[in-house]
Each structure stands twice: as C-alpha cells, then as structure tokens.
Design a protein around this motif. Structure first.
Motif, PDB file in Angstrom:
ATOM      1  N   VAL A 223     -81.315  55.209  94.468  1.00 49.17           N
ATOM      2  CA  VAL A 223     -82.516  55.956  93.850  1.00 49.17           C
ATOM      3  C   VAL A 223     -83.331  55.105  93.365  1.00 49.17           C
ATOM      4  CG1 VAL A 223     -81.253  57.723  92.830  1.00 49.17           C
ATOM      5  CG2 VAL A 223     -81.333  55.615  91.738  1.00 49.17           C
ATOM      6  N   GLU A 224     -85.056  55.453  92.877  1.00 53.60           N
ATOM      7  CA  GLU A 224     -86.019  54.220  92.616  1.00 53.60           C
ATOM      8  C   GLU A 224     -85.592  54.091  91.129  1.00 53.60           C
ATOM      9  OE1 GLU A 224     -90.774  54.928  91.669  1.00 53.60           O
ATOM     10  OE2 GLU A 224     -89.462  54.921  94.423  1.00 53.60           O
ATOM     11  N   PRO A 225     -85.525  52.073  91.284  1.00 51.43           N
ATOM     12  CA  PRO A 225     -85.111  52.386  89.451  1.00 51.43           C
ATOM     13  C   PRO A 225     -86.111  51.885  88.526  1.00 51.43           C
ATOM     14  CG  PRO A 225     -85.458  49.515  90.828  1.00 51.43           C
ATOM     15  CD  PRO A 225     -85.569  51.305  91.690  1.00 51.43           C
ATOM     16  N   LEU A 226     -85.895  52.401  87.317  1.00 50.57           N
ATOM     17  CA  LEU A 226     -86.644  52.205  86.121  1.00 50.57           C
ATOM     18  C   LEU A 226     -87.695  52.311  86.007  1.00 50.57           C
ATOM     19  CD1 LEU A 226     -84.256  53.874  82.942  1.00 50.57           C
ATOM     20  CD2 LEU A 226     -85.434  55.312  84.477  1.00 50.57           C
ATOM     21  N   PRO A 227     -88.855  51.871  85.574  1.00 50.39           N
ATOM     22  CA  PRO A 227     -90.199  50.868  85.241  1.00 50.39           C
ATOM     23  C   PRO A 227     -89.204  49.877  84.652  1.00 50.39           C
ATOM     24  CG  PRO A 227     -90.764  53.088  84.913  1.00 50.39           C
ATOM     25  CD  PRO A 227     -89.696  53.019  84.617  1.00 50.39           C
ATOM     26  N   PRO A 228     -90.188  48.350  84.784  1.00 52.13           N
ATOM     27  CA  PRO A 228     -89.699  46.885  84.325  1.00 52.13           C
ATOM     28  C   PRO A 228     -89.782  47.057  82.985  1.00 52.13           C
ATOM     29  CG  PRO A 228     -90.463  46.662  86.491  1.00 52.13           C
ATOM     30  CD  PRO A 228     -91.098  47.904  86.024  1.00 52.13           C
ATOM     31  N   VAL A 229     -88.705  46.736  81.811  1.00 51.13           N
ATOM     32  CA  VAL A 229     -89.228  45.980  80.766  1.00 51.13           C
ATOM     33  C   VAL A 229     -88.713  44.469  80.759  1.00 51.13           C
ATOM     34  CG1 VAL A 229     -88.382  48.650  80.097  1.00 51.13           C
ATOM     35  CG2 VAL A 229     -86.575  46.291  80.112  1.00 51.13           C
ATOM     36  N   ALA A 230     -89.507  43.809  79.595  1.00 44.24           N
ATOM     37  CA  ALA A 230     -89.353  42.912  79.658  1.00 44.24           C
ATOM     38  C   ALA A 230     -87.278  42.552  78.892  1.00 44.24           C
ATOM     39  CB  ALA A 230     -90.230  42.037  78.421  1.00 44.24           C
ATOM     40  N   PHE A 231     -87.039  41.539  79.322  1.00 46.45           N
ATOM     41  CA  PHE A 231     -85.948  40.712  78.536  1.00 46.45           C
ATOM     42  C   PHE A 231     -85.512  39.784  78.477  1.00 46.45           C
ATOM     43  CE2 PHE A 231     -81.520  38.865  79.157  1.00 46.45           C
ATOM     44  CZ  PHE A 231     -81.086  39.758  77.963  1.00 46.45           C
ATOM     45  N   ASN A 232     -86.007  39.290  77.085  1.00 47.15           N
ATOM     46  CA  ASN A 232     -85.783  38.038  76.436  1.00 47.15           C
ATOM     47  C   ASN A 232     -85.026  37.467  76.747  1.00 47.15           C
ATOM     48  OD1 ASN A 232     -85.241  35.522  74.522  1.00 47.15           O
ATOM     49  ND2 ASN A 232     -87.239  36.652  73.844  1.00 47.15           N
ATOM     50  N   LEU A 233     -84.696  35.929  77.833  1.00 49.37           N
ATOM     51  CA  LEU A 233     -84.091  34.870  77.915  1.00 49.37           C
ATOM     52  C   LEU A 233     -83.201  34.219  77.093  1.00 49.37           C
ATOM     53  CD1 LEU A 233     -85.090  34.086  81.101  1.00 49.37           C
ATOM     54  CD2 LEU A 233     -83.570  36.248  81.229  1.00 49.37           C
ATOM     55  N   MET A 234     -83.412  34.642  75.518  1.00 50.01           N
ATOM     56  CA  MET A 234     -82.609  33.460  75.440  1.00 50.01           C
ATOM     57  C   MET A 234     -81.679  34.422  74.129  1.00 50.01           C
ATOM     58  SD  MET A 234     -85.650  31.100  72.801  1.00 50.01           S
ATOM     59  CE  MET A 234     -86.514  33.544  71.574  1.00 50.01           C
ATOM     60  N   PHE A 235     -80.469  33.475  73.701  1.00 48.83           N
ATOM     61  CA  PHE A 235     -79.146  33.718  73.176  1.00 48.83           C
ATOM     62  C   PHE A 235     -79.453  34.387  71.655  1.00 48.83           C
ATOM     63  CE2 PHE A 235     -77.330  32.363  77.470  1.00 48.83           C
ATOM     64  CZ  PHE A 235     -76.532  32.973  77.298  1.00 48.83           C
ATOM     65  N   GLN A 236     -78.973  35.026  71.324  1.00 47.06           N
ATOM     66  CA  GLN A 236     -79.631  35.016  69.902  1.00 47.06           C
ATOM     67  C   GLN A 236     -78.153  35.464  68.958  1.00 47.06           C
ATOM     68  OE1 GLN A 236     -81.455  38.595  68.774  1.00 47.06           O
ATOM     69  NE2 GLN A 236     -82.295  37.385  66.771  1.00 47.06           N
ATOM     70  N   THR A 237     -78.123  34.340  67.870  1.00 46.29           N
ATOM     71  CA  THR A 237     -77.244  34.382  66.547  1.00 46.29           C
ATOM     72  C   THR A 237     -77.799  34.515  65.159  1.00 46.29           C
ATOM     73  OG1 THR A 237     -75.089  33.314  66.944  1.00 46.29           O
ATOM     74  CG2 THR A 237     -77.245  31.615  67.139  1.00 46.29           C
ATOM     75  N   THR A 238     -76.782  33.941  64.236  1.00 48.56           N
ATOM     76  CA  THR A 238     -77.268  33.955  62.999  1.00 48.56           C
ATOM     77  C   THR A 238     -76.302  32.948  62.657  1.00 48.56           C
ATOM     78  OG1 THR A 238     -76.896  36.591  62.740  1.00 48.56           O
ATOM     79  CG2 THR A 238     -76.770  35.140  61.366  1.00 48.56           C
ATOM     80  N   ILE A 239     -77.005  31.795  61.482  1.00 48.37           N
ATOM     81  CA  ILE A 239     -77.147  30.624  61.348  1.00 48.37           C
ATOM     82  C   ILE A 239     -76.593  31.067  59.646  1.00 48.37           C
ATOM     83  CG2 ILE A 239     -77.783  28.544  60.852  1.00 48.37           C
ATOM     84  CD1 ILE A 239     -79.814  29.039  62.708  1.00 48.37           C
ATOM     85  N   GLY A 240     -75.713  30.968  59.080  1.00 49.70           N
ATOM     86  CA  GLY A 240     -75.287  30.989  57.744  1.00 49.70           C
ATOM     87  C   GLY A 240     -74.814  32.088  57.570  1.00 49.70           C
ATOM     88  N   PRO A 241     -73.806  32.261  56.355  1.00 47.84           N
ATOM     89  CA  PRO A 241     -72.921  33.416  56.177  1.00 47.84           C
ATOM     90  C   PRO A 241     -73.903  35.235  55.913  1.00 47.84           C
ATOM     91  CG  PRO A 241     -73.137  32.388  54.639  1.00 47.84           C
ATOM     92  CD  PRO A 241     -73.976  31.216  55.617  1.00 47.84           C
ATOM     93  N   SER A 242     -75.167  34.910  55.512  1.00 50.39           N
ATOM     94  CA  SER A 242     -75.974  35.650  55.673  1.00 50.39           C
ATOM     95  C   SER A 242     -76.409  36.359  56.991  1.00 50.39           C
ATOM     96  CB  SER A 242     -76.308  35.941  54.682  1.00 50.39           C
ATOM     97  OG  SER A 242     -78.347  35.292  54.484  1.00 50.39           O
ATOM     98  N   SER A 243     -76.909  37.702  57.350  1.00 49.09           N
ATOM     99  CA  SER A 243     -77.349  38.227  57.878  1.00 49.09           C
ATOM    100  C   SER A 243     -78.983  38.318  58.342  1.00 49.09           C
ATOM    101  CB  SER A 243     -76.480  39.477  58.453  1.00 49.09           C
ATOM    102  OG  SER A 243     -77.369  40.227  56.933  1.00 49.09           O
ATOM    103  N   ASN A 244     -79.523  37.343  57.416  1.00 49.84           N
ATOM    104  CA  ASN A 244     -81.043  37.326  57.188  1.00 49.84           C
ATOM    105  C   ASN A 244     -81.672  36.209  57.940  1.00 49.84           C
ATOM    106  OD1 ASN A 244     -79.864  36.079  55.294  1.00 49.84           O
ATOM    107  ND2 ASN A 244     -81.371  37.236  53.941  1.00 49.84           N
TER     108      ASN A 244
END
Lengths: 662, 662
Positions: A190-211
């Motif tokens: 089957v034909e794949p769905l249209p391309p979407v952008a995928f950011n190549l950076m690994f994300q995380t959280t710095i410090g105990p609060s999530s903001n």
C-alpha cells in the motif's frame, strides 16, 4: 563501481563485518537484551583507534592553529535550540504505512522504490543488472522484489533525474512524488501516508519539575557559539580565531541501518572558525595549502543530474569561485590532508557541494568530504559557512553582545542627517503614542530626513506617517525636534563574525578506515580468509605485539622489560603469551591491525636480540635491543617505512613457519 | 577547621571562583540565557586540565594493568536499568513545600535545619560560633536565620548523632525526623510534605515511536557489564581482568548547588575489575602497595557518631579486616597514589567507608576517597565491591552466560543421588501436569532422594508432593524413573565473578585540584590578590609560556621556531605577544597555572639564549637554547624539580621588574 579491498580484491562486507565484531572493534550495544538500532559500543581496539584519531585531530587542527578547545554539555535547554532553529527545522520526513504502522523515512522510501523499478526495467530490457553500490540510506528491506517491468524511456530519465537530486526535496515534494508514481511499500503493497516532519532531537526534562524541557544536543556547535564573547575575551580580543570541541552528539534517527554509518549517538569533532565577513574571508595561511589537489563535485553538476567530478587545486577552485572563499578553501584542504594522514585511501575521497534545499537551515555554503565505501559515498566531514546566522539569532534573543569591536587604525568620519528629539516636550505631547511616533521618526531614510529638514525650516512643522496613531498621520512642530546634518568620528567598527565550520563524524571516519585498510591474505590452503587491517602505525590501536616463543618461564622477565621499555618510548604494546602457535597469534594481530611484532626466543634470553616482524609484508629482521627499539620508534613516528628498515637490518627467516612468505 | 590555601593562607572562595571564571577554567553553561543549574562548560584551560588528568588516569590504571577500555553509549533502554535496579532505586528523597511549591532534598533539609538550631543553641549559650565548614549538600539558603534558642543537652546530643549519620536514613525515617522535631522550611515557615522518591535519571524516548523509553546512563558501569562475555573472550578467557571506561554520565539532581561539585552531566572514569569470589579475592600485585599509608574513617566510627580517622598501611587494614579484601585494598592504594600524582594535597585525603543504608543497592562494601575543600569533605572516588550483583541480574534476565568457565587442574569427582526419568512413558502418563511433576522431582534434596530410592526398591512406587496437581500428591511407579547414586567427573568450574569498581568523578577531582593548588602572592602594594595555581607540570593546562619582550618583528621567527621545537618535544606552549607588560603577562599565566615561561629578548635574537622562569618562585635562569629545552623537558616529565635547575644554571635577575622577588 564495485568496491575493492586495499589490495584490489573484490570486497566482501560480511567477512569484514564479522571480523570487526569478533575482534571487538565494535559491537551492538545491549546485544544480550536484543540490541537497539543505531547504538554501538566500541571494544578495546575500536576504543584505541578512536582515541588515536582524536589525538591526531587535536594535533592537526587544535594545536596547529592554537584553537580554543571547550567542553560543553550535551543537555541543552529547549530555548537555545528553539533560537538556533533546531526545534522547528531539525527534522526528517517520515511516512507511516497505514496497514502495518511501519514508520519509514520518506526520502529513503522514494529512492528504494524508484531504484527497484529501474532495476526491473533493466531486467525487462534484458540488460545485465550490475549490483549497484548500496547507499546506507537505502539499504534494501525484505519484501517483494521488483518485477521486471519495462518503463517508458521518458520515465526512466525522470526517475534518474529525481534520484540524482533526492537530497533536494522537501516533505511536500516527496509526498507529490509518492502520489504521482503511486509508490507502494513493498512489505504491505500500500501507499504510505503523506510525509510528516519528525524532529530528530532526543527530548528530556531538566530538573524535578516538568516545566524545564531540554534536548540532547544534535551538534556541539551551539555550546561554542554561546561562549563566543568569553572566548574572544580569552583570546585577548584577537580575530580571527577558532574554537573547537570534541564530544558526543545525539540524533534520534527514524530507522537507523548500515551499522556505524547511521547511529543515534556519535562522537563529533567540530571547529567554529570566526572570521571577519568583510574583505572576502581571506586566510593568512591559505598559501600553505593552495596547491593541494581536491576532487570536487559541485552543486551545478548535481542539479544537472550528474556525478562527474573534477580534480583541481584548491587555489584554482577558490580563484574561479567554485569554492566561495579562502577560509572555506583552507579548511577543505586541511581536511583533505588530515584524512590522508590517518590512512584514508586517496582515491576514495571527494568533496561534494550541498544543493540549496539540502543545506542546513543556517548554511550559506557547504561542502562535504565524502569517502567511498561499499555503502556508496559517505558524508564524513561537513565544512559549512554558517555565515553570521547563529551569533546573530542568539544575540537577538538574549541581548548578549556576540560581536567584535574592532579598533580602526584610521578613524572614519560619518556625515549624515540626524534627528534629535526634545524629550521633555515630546513625551507629554504624544503620551501613549510616543514610542510609535519615535520609532517612525527613527525609521526615516536619509533622503526623507533631508527633505523633512527643509520642510521644517520652511513650515515650522512636519507631518510623519505613523501607522495606528490617529488617522495615520502625525504633525510635529519644530519645538519638538531638530533635523540636521552632523558629522561624527568613529574609532571602532562593530561586526558579527561569520563562522566557517568543519565538522567531523568520528565514527563514520572510523568505519571508512576499516574498509579502506582491509584486505585478505591468501590462506595457507585453507578456506578461511585471513584478514589484515593495514592501519598506518600512527593510528593503529596497538603498535607492537610481543610474542614469546612459548609459555616458558625464562621469557617472562624479558616481556615485562620490553613492555616497560616501549611504554617509556610512548609506544603501546600488548603481550600474547597464549598457547596458540606464533603464526596464529600474528594472524590475530593482523586482524587487529598491529603493525609490528617482536618475537622473543631462547636466543633473545641469551643475547637480547629480537626478531621484528612487519604486518603487511610478514617480512622479519633481527637485531639487538637498541637497534630494534630505534627502528620501532622511527616507524611509529612515521620517520621511516618498513622498506627502510629492511635495507638497514639483516633479514630473518623461518620461525613463523605457518605463515606463507609472500 | 577553616580551609587554607596551598601556602597556609586563609582561603577566600569568592576570589578563587571569580578567577576561575575570568580565566575560563569553567563557566556556567548557557549563561547568556540565564544559565541552568548544575550544568557547566569547560573553557580552554579547564579542557586541557581535564584532558591531562584523563591521560594520566589512562596511563596509571588502564595501561599499567592492560585493562580493556570500552566506549559504550549514554542512551540506555529502560529494560537494562530496570534490571540493574536503577529504575526502582536510583532516587533521592524530595519534599515539596505546600506553601510555595519549592522542591527540596529531604536529607539536605533536615541537615540545614538541625545545624541552624545547633548554631542558635550555641549562641544562646554564649559560645562563639565558629564558621562551620559548609557542605555542598547543605549550602545555606536565603531565609530566616535561626534564632538563638537554647536546647536541652539531650536534644543537642540527639541532633549531633543524627547529623553524623545523615546519609544513613531512608525517606520514611527522614519524614519521621521532620515530624518529630517539627522542622520547618525557613523560607515559608511551614513543614514540608512527607518525602517522596525522585528518580535521578533523565528519561527520553529512543526512536520515532513512543513505546521505547530510555534513560541517559547514570554511570558507565552497565555498558561494561553487558559486554562481559565478549570482553572475557577478547581477553582469551583469562581471569582476573578489568574493563575501563571514560565517558559522560547524567544525574537529574533535585537542586544542584556548589558549582562543579554537584552537577547534572559529568565525566566519569570507571573500572570494573572482575575477580574470582573464592580464595579471598587476593590480588597478585598487592605486595607492591601494601606499605602505602591511607587515612581511614570506618563505618563503626561513623555509626558511633564520630569522625575520628586512623592512618594505617593498607596491608594492615586488609589484615585486620577493616578493608574487606586484597583487591579492594589494592585499588584503594592505587587511587591514593593517583591522587598524589595529579597534585592533590596529601593532607587533604581520607577514605570513608559507607554505612549500610548509604551504600548503593548493589554494593557489598564501599569506600569513598574524600578530598577536603572549603565545602567540606567531598566524595571524589568511590571504590565499591559490587559483588556478583550486576552480572547475576543481567544473566538471569537475559539468559546470557555472564560467567567464567574455569578449567580445573585436577578434575573433581562428584557423587550424588540422581533421578533419571523415562521420558517416553512419563509424558503420556502425566500429560499437562508433566512439567510440574518433573520440577517437583528435580527439587528433591539429596536426603529425600536417598530415602525415595529405598521406597522405590521396596514398594515399586513412590509418592511425591506436587502443589496444584490432583490432591497435591502424585504417585509414580518404578517404570517411570530410576533413582540411584552416581559419580561424575567435572573438569570445569563455573562461577560468576565479583566486581571491584573504582569510580572517579573527574569534575569533582578537578575542582579539588583548584582549591588544593591555589594560593595568592603578596601584591606589589596593590589591593588585588595575585592568584597562582601551582599545578604539577604534568597536569598543568599549558607547560610553557613564550613571552617576547615586545611586539618587535624580530621576535616573531623565534617565537614560531620555539613553538615548533617544543611541540616536537611533546610540550604544550602558548605565545603571549600582547602589549601588556611582561609582569602582567606572567601574572595572567600564574593564574592559568603555567609552570614555566621563556622570555625572548634582543639578546635572544643575537645568540639564542633565553630566560626560563619558574611560576612558583618567580626565579629565573638563563642559558642557551639546547640547555633550556632540556631543562623544560626534564621538569615537565617530572625527572627534575626547579631546585635542580637553579643549581645547574646561572640565575638571571631583572627584566621582570614589576614582579616582587620573593
């Protein structure tokens, strides 16, 4: 073109690969847990090879030009990468297969399917299909093989043109290609769905609060830019200068394949060379490299759907504008010299210029040093002119003065129309609109000011257009401002430097070194290939193997003595006192790329003479300790080659009976 | 005890700190964005210092004992850290302030409040309060100062006992202490919420789909363990051996303070030494270090609420059981020797044994090398006996054989009762219960087997208890199995090695080196302190400063010539040809810790003689090029000290007129 080994033999990748793993040059990370795509560990020889290459890099670049080395963190708050553009633009295009949920890289997908169709076309036309060199980006997946369907000549031509500039398409364009030619995932049909952008950076959280979101850096460059002002100060305000950094970077590749060539965590060595954008970006040492010959594949050639290269001196390439400026050219040549030094095959280097859409969002011009492997041409070093992009955006965002103040040798006088406001009256008059009116005046051109000055002197007032204030026109009387031509003298000039960035992927270079230095020795009648890695002594993981004739006690003190002696000369050695035959032990170390071997026999115990063996020729010489150590030192430092040693010292034959004399 | 500089002067941390930043040894990461707590960059001198320490570490440990260095990834799938126990247990206890939402570390909070109360008590009793050495873990926050309230003697004693073993409490216990003494956050005046565990690992996702959680490694150890089988193979099955790794690790500290001492991303150098758990964990080179004297603070002393240390040879400490075994002792001594080598103050090292609750979840015994600083005693090197914990849990989880098969020199014969099933009949008889019955038989002890063998021969059947099958008892007739005493000979022994792990925090060691090597020179009448960092030449970032008398053209060729000459000797140098006075330029390099300086004057141009200056004494000698270069080489390699050079070469006075002669 089929790949060959160092000795021109047909290249068999699975044999090299299994040897590299057996000798623990590298190994998939977490293998006992099933492994994780795109993550690899280096074992002892890989680790030593990497350390030697990094060491040579530091000497060739950092020490040679007094670059300022820094070590910045991988963890990076989101703000910084938002400013640099990575949060928005550091992405690949991915498609989802609607049937099985598989996630595939859009550009690789288009490549794969088009290539499969072209192959099918050739088969249908009865043309022998040469095994095309695979590209790591398009390694074949298991799935239905392309059928032998003949295509129209025009379609063939169109496919080939697309493939030659595949790196030049954005997501929308890739989506159109998929639709236009009804490209289907071979696994599901089957034909794949249209391309979407995928950011190549690994994300995380710095410090105990999530903001406090953060990322792992995708390059080491940003840390260097943020320290620009401090580095300039450290360099006592002298320009040009360069910073450098060696460290891990991280990219969350969509579906990494091709072993060490596309990984999610990798060692980078990056230079940021800061240069005055005025005066053509000259480099004071360009004359030292102007005669270095490079193989260039420029942008226009690629856009014409071709891959023809030209070999020219960097002097000529800069002179005729193929390479934009001297500083960029200087580094291209220095990169070339470095790659030669560490043992890259001269005939397998080319410099390819980036096409417009392919360039990173910050680059003004960019050339990649590509090395040829069985996976195709691999980008191993990028050399980009990032212009003033990074320093400008960070300065704008933070207000930090990321610029150079140059003292002018001859001050310049500037004469221009200036407007001076009478702040005392101006504020009360316009109240909340004051700022807008002031900005509108500030934005007036020299021509407008000149004409308004005339009006003011004639009418005693002027009318200025200010969007959003009253009816868009504001009247200002002469008690509120003065407009006149003034002359001021400037002793300094402020500018934001441009950045030339040579950026090395150490892991990729390492892998290319494996392929470029690999060959096999005709086996002694057996079936098994006897692998050799002919690394230059400077980069070889271990320089000398110490081999006692047997496990006899009398050899032990000599082994210890020689190890210490070599260490004091700065030469790394290893002892192999296992019970395997001498030939087997040397064979093992041929695979490890150890260039030299010392055999210790009973005569050695008596008279301290030793046999010295050359990895590549398996030839041996014999001499006393002092002579042998001097020979080793000269070989390891590159002052001599084995042919010199063979001329100087008496040959020794026999003993390594199970190795064929070549 | 108040901290002092290298020369016994009172230590003033803000002066050192501002100098370290000014000279760019280190700098807060992302400072122009406001910085991020716990993240620091190293500038050029910090970077060079770090590289030199890592280089010495590699020579002292890896090369000295042929350790197998590996380079593993920081990105780690969650599975692995679940198995290792980090997902569940690698946490600190944090409390939330219900009023302002502040998140604080529970142990640090208890410490701070109790210490403030003790201080208040002393004030109330009229005792002069000596400025207690601050601990990085308990740096004072802004808030209300403790009031001068007198406490009961018993309470004082209790507080002091708690503080001496603060590292020994878990979250529940810390919560009880907070409740019991109504400890309130000085900022808000309210009691914080009960402690909850906060995992210290940075989490992320590996790959494009969200179902592959991963962490940044909190230590480099796990990658080494997972490669154990390959490393043993690489080492040709020889035991004992060690792997080693130098790389970044990451810990999401709750509220990092204290500069380089508590950071979120840091360079670690770790060794995993694998040893046979049988035979007392002897070490073949222990005799080489047995007379090394260490300062020890053992577990019992701490639990008694005391901090009294003893200075003993490691030979004695192992012999009397203070240190558990020779291998652990060997590494404690080697760590001590390493710290001395790089310039740690001998009088500021102690080894502290962990208390039970304080030890990492895997450790059987653990000693920390602590270095004394103005922040108190800082753990810089941990040396843990991790027993067979890690290899065992990973082997159990994956089925991988993380063990050693030792060929026995004299095979051992084992005689025991064995049960052999008649599989042909057994399966059909018990059908789906077969496995359970078989497992029950397998689990029978030797005694049970002996007794059942008798029953079987007498009755022709036996009864075995099998939970969950029928009524819990299963009858088995003699055609289904044989029980008999058999003897087999074993030629190999299988065991899981124990691991001794010396683990170095390079950044912390770096910071301690700053404090231990720092002092100030009496200023020339001015107010400003003139800082000196007296690093040993081996670790100093730059070895030689080249100082031309002025910017005169005639000096330029000599500067270039000397730079190249020094580089060929492997000695790093820097030119300072700025327009500052010679004294100022030397002063700058005293702060950078550059041990030697060459002054180039007009006489140098004529006769190639140079002045060589010693950083610490500011004394100078003068000689010809060859002599000066030989002196530099011997000083940098540690073969000579300045006193030797002063005796050998003629003194030179003058020129450095603006430096006081000491």
């Amino acid at each position: 073109m089929a790949t060959t080994t160092l000795k021109g033999q047909p290249f068999d990748r699975p044999i090299l690969d299994s040897m590299l793993r057996r000798r623990m040059f590298y190994t998939p990370s977490f293998e006992i847990y099933g492994g994780t795509a795109g993550l690899y560990d280096y074992g002892p020889p890989g680790c030593a090879l990497q350390a030697n290459i990094v060491d040579l890099w530091r000497k060739h670049f950092v020490l040679e030009e007094d670059m300022l080395e820094v070590d910045c963190t991988s963890l990076t708050p989101a703000d910084i990468l938002k400013t640099s553009g990575h949060v928005d633009k550091f992405a690949d295009w991915m498609c989802k297969d609607p049937k099985n949920g598989e996630i595939i890289r859009a550009d690789h997908f288009v490549e794969e399917v088009l290539e499969a169709r072209l192959k099918g076309d050739k088969e249908a036309r009865g043309v022998t299909v040469e095994e095309k060199e695979a590209d790591p980006k398009k390694k074949k997946k298991k799935g239905k093989a392309a059928e032998a369907v003949k295509l129209d000549d025009a379609v063939v031509e169109e496919y080939e043109s697309v493939l030659a500039q595949i790196d030049n398409y954005n997501g929308e364009e890739l989506g159109k290609l998929i639709k236009k030619w009804e490209l289907k995932n071979p696994t599901t049909g089957v034909e794949p769905l249209p391309p979407v952008a995928f950011n190549l950076m690994f994300q995380t959280t710095i410090g105990p609060s999530s903001n406090a979101p953060g990322y792992l850096r995708p390059e080491t460059a940003q840390g260097q830019f943020l320290n620009f002002a401090k580095l300039l100060e450290f360099n006592q305000q002298q320009m040009p200068f360069a910073s450098a950094s060696i460290g891990k970077s991280f990219r969350n590749e969509i579906s990494p394949r091709a072993g060490l060539l596309r990984v999610r965590e990798f060692l980078m060595a990056e230079i940021e060379h800061y240069v005055d954008p005025e005066g053509g970006k000259k480099h004071s040492r360009f004359h030292e490299v102007q005669d270095v010959e490079l193989v260039l594949l420029n942008r226009d050639t690629q856009l014409a759907g071709q891959t023809k290269v030209e070999k020219v001196t960097i002097g000529k390439a800069v002179a005729d504008g193929t390479v934009d400026n001297e500083t960029l050219g200087y580094f291209l040549a220095r990169i070339h010299l470095f790659l030669n030094k560490i043992g890259v095959d001269q005939s397998k280097i080319r410099f390819r210029q980036h096409m417009a859409n392919e360039m990173a969002h910050y680059a003004a011009d960019c050339w990649d040093a590509e090395l040829q492997t069985s996976y195709g041409w691999i980008e191993c070093v990028g050399c980009a002119d990032r212009s003033a992009y990074d320093l400008t955006v960070h300065a704008k965002k933070t207000g930090a003065p990321l610029m150079v103040r140059q003292k002018l040798e001859t001050p310049i006088s500037i004469t221009q129309w200036e407007v001076e406001l009478n702040k005392k009256l101006f504020g009360p008059q316009f109240k909340k609109d004051g700022k807008a009116v002031e900005a509108a005046i500030e934005a007036l051109s020299q021509e407008q000011r000149e004409s308004l000055a005339l009006t003011l002197s004639q009418d005693g007032k002027i009318t200025v257009e200010v969007a959003g204030v009253g009816n868009g026109k504001v009247e200002i009387s002469k008690d509120l401002l003065v407009i006149e031509k003034r002359t001021r003298v400037e002793n300094t000039r402020e500018y934001t430097p441009n950045v030339i960035e040579p950026s090395f992927g150490i892991g990729r270079i390492l892998y290319c070194l494996f392929e470029h230095n690999y060959w096999t020795r005709a086996s002694d009648g057996g079936d098994e290939a006897r692998c050799v890695l002919s690394f230059p002594p400077t980069v070889a993981p271990t320089k000398v193997l110490l081999v006692p004739l047997s496990g006899h006690e009398s050899f032990k003190p000599l082994l210890k003595y020689l190890s210490l002696k070599l260490r004091s000369l700065g030469v790394s050695s290893r002892v192999d006192d296992s019970s395997a035959s001498i030939g087997k032990r040397y064979s093992r170390n041929d695979e490890l790329g150890t260039p030299l071997g010392i055999t210790i026999d009973f005569q050695s115990v008596n008279d301290k003479t030793y046999t010295l063996r050359d990895r590549d020729s398996t030839k041996q010489v014999r001499a006393d300790e002092e002579t042998i150590l001097a020979a080793i030192k000269s070989l390891v430092e590159g002052a001599k080659v084995w042919a010199d040693i063979e001329k100087e010292l008496p040959a020794f034959e026999g003993q390594e009976a199970d190795l064929p004399v070549r």
